[in-house]
Design an enzyme around this catalytic site. Structure first.
Site, mmCIF file in Angstrom:
data_model
loop_
_atom_site.group_PDB
_atom_site.id
_atom_site.type_symbol
_atom_site.label_atom_id
_atom_site.label_comp_id
_atom_site.label_asym_id
_atom_site.label_seq_id
_atom_site.Cartn_x
_atom_site.Cartn_y
_atom_site.Cartn_z
ATOM 1 N N HIS B 62 40.552 39.614 40.601
ATOM 2 C CA HIS B 62 39.245 39.214 41.123
ATOM 3 C C HIS B 62 38.144 39.910 40.336
ATOM 4 O O HIS B 62 38.429 40.762 39.481
ATOM 5 C CB HIS B 62 39.142 39.493 42.623
ATOM 6 C CG HIS B 62 39.156 40.948 43.008
ATOM 7 N ND1 HIS B 62 40.206 41.795 42.713
ATOM 8 C CD2 HIS B 62 38.246 41.704 43.687
ATOM 9 C CE1 HIS B 62 39.942 43.003 43.196
ATOM 10 N NE2 HIS B 62 38.752 42.980 43.783
ATOM 11 N N HIS B 64 35.647 42.052 41.085
ATOM 12 C CA HIS B 64 35.039 43.365 41.318
ATOM 13 C C HIS B 64 35.308 44.206 40.074
ATOM 14 O O HIS B 64 36.417 44.186 39.515
ATOM 15 C CB HIS B 64 35.622 44.031 42.572
ATOM 16 C CG HIS B 64 35.032 43.500 43.845
ATOM 17 N ND1 HIS B 64 35.707 43.483 45.040
ATOM 18 C CD2 HIS B 64 33.794 42.972 44.100
ATOM 19 C CE1 HIS B 64 34.918 42.966 45.979
ATOM 20 N NE2 HIS B 64 33.761 42.645 45.433
ATOM 21 N N ASP B 66 35.990 47.156 39.240
ATOM 22 C CA ASP B 66 37.103 48.095 39.064
ATOM 23 C C ASP B 66 38.414 47.398 38.705
ATOM 24 O O ASP B 66 39.415 48.057 38.469
ATOM 25 C CB ASP B 66 37.268 48.980 40.319
ATOM 26 C CG ASP B 66 37.428 48.193 41.606
ATOM 27 O OD1 ASP B 66 36.833 47.108 41.721
ATOM 28 O OD2 ASP B 66 38.152 48.655 42.504
ATOM 29 N N HIS B 67 38.387 46.060 38.644
ATOM 30 C CA HIS B 67 39.604 45.326 38.272
ATOM 31 C C HIS B 67 39.488 44.610 36.929
ATOM 32 O O HIS B 67 40.472 44.047 36.463
ATOM 33 C CB HIS B 67 39.979 44.337 39.378
ATOM 34 C CG HIS B 67 40.417 45.040 40.620
ATOM 35 N ND1 HIS B 67 41.743 45.171 40.968
ATOM 36 C CD2 HIS B 67 39.714 45.726 41.560
ATOM 37 C CE1 HIS B 67 41.828 45.878 42.093
ATOM 38 N NE2 HIS B 67 40.619 46.231 42.467
ATOM 39 N N HIS B 142 40.059 38.937 50.645
ATOM 40 C CA HIS B 142 39.129 39.975 50.225
ATOM 41 C C HIS B 142 37.693 39.456 50.373
ATOM 42 O O HIS B 142 37.483 38.326 50.781
ATOM 43 C CB HIS B 142 39.455 40.399 48.785
ATOM 44 C CG HIS B 142 38.864 41.717 48.388
ATOM 45 N ND1 HIS B 142 38.860 42.816 49.200
ATOM 46 C CD2 HIS B 142 38.247 42.117 47.239
ATOM 47 C CE1 HIS B 142 38.259 43.826 48.576
ATOM 48 N NE2 HIS B 142 37.881 43.426 47.392
ATOM 49 N N HIS B 270 45.344 51.881 44.700
ATOM 50 C CA HIS B 270 43.947 51.524 44.965
ATOM 51 C C HIS B 270 43.322 52.505 45.953
ATOM 52 O O HIS B 270 42.648 52.140 46.913
ATOM 53 C CB HIS B 270 43.862 50.083 45.505
ATOM 54 C CG HIS B 270 42.487 49.494 45.351
ATOM 55 N ND1 HIS B 270 41.558 49.481 46.368
ATOM 56 C CD2 HIS B 270 41.874 48.917 44.295
ATOM 57 C CE1 HIS B 270 40.451 48.901 45.935
ATOM 58 N NE2 HIS B 270 40.607 48.551 44.684
#
Lengths: 305, 305
Positions: B62, B64, B66-67, B142, B270
């Site tokens: 996805h 966001h 941090d990914h 999410h 995570h």
């Protein structure tokens, strides 16, 4: 007044193990001015104890990834960590388009204001002028629009000679005029020249940041006499052709630029990943300009001492 | 066949010192399948000796930061290091828009083909089927569209019993049919049952990757019986309200999901930056599912042994 720079990253293009892409934290009077923000800058800040909450200004030289890919992550972390005070951001115009697109798809609304000012790589401009510093862009010569930044300390006020002030019982309201260079007329009409009552302030210091660029005398006049000159030195001079082709500078040229522009000290960085050891780059620059140092990650350089 | 996963990052949202945002390198038969690519993934690959040249597939769950904020840097480095073989990329549709905008302003034309397939977070789909593996998306729950990924080994062929094959002098052209379960008819007309000549293959193994998501039984059936289940466990259960609010899972819930879906082993990751030590998260998940381990950076987990 504190004026120093901590190197957070000094690698060019591709990172190598333990050498991160470009970022520097300039400390001016305990405020951080972040210059470039390559991928991993947040981690480097944690590693070298550069507090993100003390950053109020971020400067991005150009839109090659090794100079800004850590920015969106940093802006997001500031948001997640509760920042509300505005942040001033300087960089090429499309930078905000890139940031906004990424925030849009992550459905993030940054809760602090980003006060963005687009830089113009075709001319030198003053982009910031506050009580501590004047910042000008330096138009550099790279493959895409790119500016360096020169940080000039404000001219300081003259310093009062306390003993003389006490002796003459000069009242406090006169101090401001004296510090600005005015003479003092005593109640009895006698005039005391400023030089009797004050000493000259420290010379304002300058930090010139030049990355990325090929050797081009167009910007030499602007950076003349820098207290500390940071200049990229991506390659050894035996790769001069490659430097020309990619619009970069060699270590020898960086040394020459320091000589020509009468820098007090030179800091070289933006090292190609091909150099596992940096000694040869240092020696090459020092061969023409002995006061050269390497921009080693984690190292802090005081500007002017 | 090699089937293991190396953790490159396991932090959520904001990085903490020495804990990077999410990325995992799944090794299938000496090819790497990169799952998520948080900022700094390139550096982690260098650190843990995951060779970028062996990556042919990248999966982004996805958008966001941090990914995926390490992705453009990685794609650029592959280009700069001379890659020409195509790369398959899977992720939410806007990912290519983000990549293309950044490449446009850096004036970079990637010299290898990026074969992009957009994921659809509303349904499970097979997105890859090659000689080694079948990959399906897992629709997660999410704040923004997000899919997990389940990697299912192909059903293997039966193994020949070499001694019996030699004894009966069965010619090589028959091997393929035998491995697929066929019987063997000798020149004299005698029929040998497949079970006499072959043994059953190893059971195909599966790796289910579930990050980021809140607890939602909708995806439990799909991940049932995973050999190794990676599930996010951002918070301890005493922060269940926060987990609900941010659409994340607690360590206790991750353990429960492993029980309900009959996973063989559970890997949690995570982790919120608030947890300097991860022991409590581990203990909480183990309290309901003892076969739990922490997704520690640099650690490699064999799937199925």
């Amino acid at each position: 007044m504190r004026f120093d720079v901590t190197i957070l990253g000094s690698s060019s293009a591709t990172p190598i193990y333990n050498r991160n892409p470009t970022s520097q934290a300039l400390n001016i009077n305990d405020h951080y001015y972040l210059i470039d923000c390559g991928e991993g800058t947040q981690q480097q800040m944690l590693r070298f104890d550069v507090k993100a909450s003390r950053i109020d200004h971020i400067f991005i030289s150009h839109l090659h990834g090794d100079h800004y890919l850590g920015l969106v992550g940093l802006l997001s972390s500031l948001h997640l960590n509760g920042r509300i005070k505005p942040l001033k951001l300087y960089g090429p115009a499309p930078l905000m388009e890139i940031i906004n697109l990424q925030l849009k798809y992550s459905e993030t609304v940054i809760q602090y204001e980003i006060d963005f000012r687009a830089t113009d790589a075709t001319k030198a401009e003053v982009i910031l002028d506050n009580q501590d510093i004047i910042v000008e862009t330096i138009p550099l010569d790279h493959r895409i629009p790119c500016t360096g930044f020169i940080f000039r300390q404000k001219k300081r006020l003259r310093k009062l000679i306390k003993d003389r002030i006490d002796q003459l019982q000069i009242p406090v309201p006169y101090f401001s005029a004296l510090k600005k260079g005015g003479d003092y007329t005593a109640p009895d009409g006698k005039v005391y020249a400023n030089e009797e009552l004050t000493t000259a302030p420290d010379e304002p210091k300058t930090y010139a940041y030049c990355s990325d660029t090929m050797y081009n005398p167009n910007y030499f006049e602007q950076i003349k006499g820098a207290t500390l000159l940071y200049h990229e030195a991506t390659f050894l001079h035996n790769m001069h052709d490659r430097a020309l082709q990619t619009h970069h500078t060699t270590a020898l040229q960086a040394g020459e630029i320091a000589v020509i522009t009468q820098a007090q000290r030179l800091l070289i960085g933006h090292f190609s990943a091909r150099y596992k050891s940096l000694n040869e780059l240092l020696e090459e620059a020092q061969s023409v300009f002995p006061e050269t140092e390497l921009a080693i990650e984690g190292k802090t350089f005081i500007i002017g001492d």
